[in-house]
Design an enzyme around this catalytic site. Structure first.
Site, short mmCIF file in Angstrom:
data_model
loop_
_atom_site.label_atom_id
_atom_site.label_comp_id
_atom_site.label_asym_id
_atom_site.label_seq_id
_atom_site.Cartn_x
_atom_site.Cartn_y
_atom_site.Cartn_z
CD GLU A 116 -2.78 -1.46 0.00
OE1 GLU A 116 -2.78 -0.65 -0.95
OE2 GLU A 116 -3.47 -2.49 -0.02
CB ILE A 117 3.92 2.36 1.77
CG1 ILE A 117 3.22 2.55 3.13
CG2 ILE A 117 5.01 3.41 1.57
CD1 ILE A 117 4.09 2.27 4.35
#
Length: 165
Positions: free
Chosen positions: A134-135
């Site tokens: 997700e980052i």
């Protein structure tokens, strides 16, 4: 809260870096709730604001374990282990296809909660994978960019076949 439409691959918004959150207010809480509802409807275990077309650094994870859903605002990896693990990954923005990705087995993430308070979280296993995935998305790196050119081409072909069906 309503589920929002998900931005689908190959939309270029998935390759743009998200902006830091500066306002910790009711609108941010509404966004987090909408992200959770959208993730549940997809279904998925992680989602970012860019997945619904909002270019802000917000992640919601719900690994369906005892910790429940968590929201991470402005997350960043501040340490990653040398040890790696391989895990099957996919995306709510590219439903129906998955592929094995190798990533560090453990990470330390600095983030803010919905009140703007700084937090640190050490994670391993699936949670560590999800944080990195997700980052990456918040940084404009769509997960398939971690694949070799051949594996990426094959995966895109499978995805396009599913979309046509």
């Amino acid at each position: 809260m309503p589920a929002r439409p998900i931005v689908l691959y190959p939309d270029q918004r998935l390759r743009q870096a998200a902006e830091p959150v500066t306002q910790f207010d009711a609108a941010l809480r509404t966004l987090a709730a909408d992200l959770f509802d959208t993730m549940q409807a997809a279904p998925g275990i992680g989602i970012t604001a860019p997945h619904i077309g909002v270019a802000l650094r917000v992640v919601v994870l719900d690994l369906r374990d005892t910790s429940g859903a968590r929201t991470y605002v402005n997350p960043e990896i501040i340490w990653a282990s040398d040890e790696t693990i391989r895990h099957e990954e996919g995306s709510v923005s590219m439903p129906g296809v998955t592929e094995q990705i190798e990533r560090p087995a453990r990470v330390r993430v600095r983030y803010q909660d919905l009140d703007g308070k700084e937090q640190i979280e050490d994670s391993d296993g699936l949670r560590a994978i999800c944080h990195q995935h997700e980052i990456d998305q918040l940084n404009g790196l769509f997960w398939i960019q971690r694949l070799s050119a051949l594996r990426r081409t094959r995966l895109i072909a499978r995805y396009e076949k599913i979309r046509r069906a």
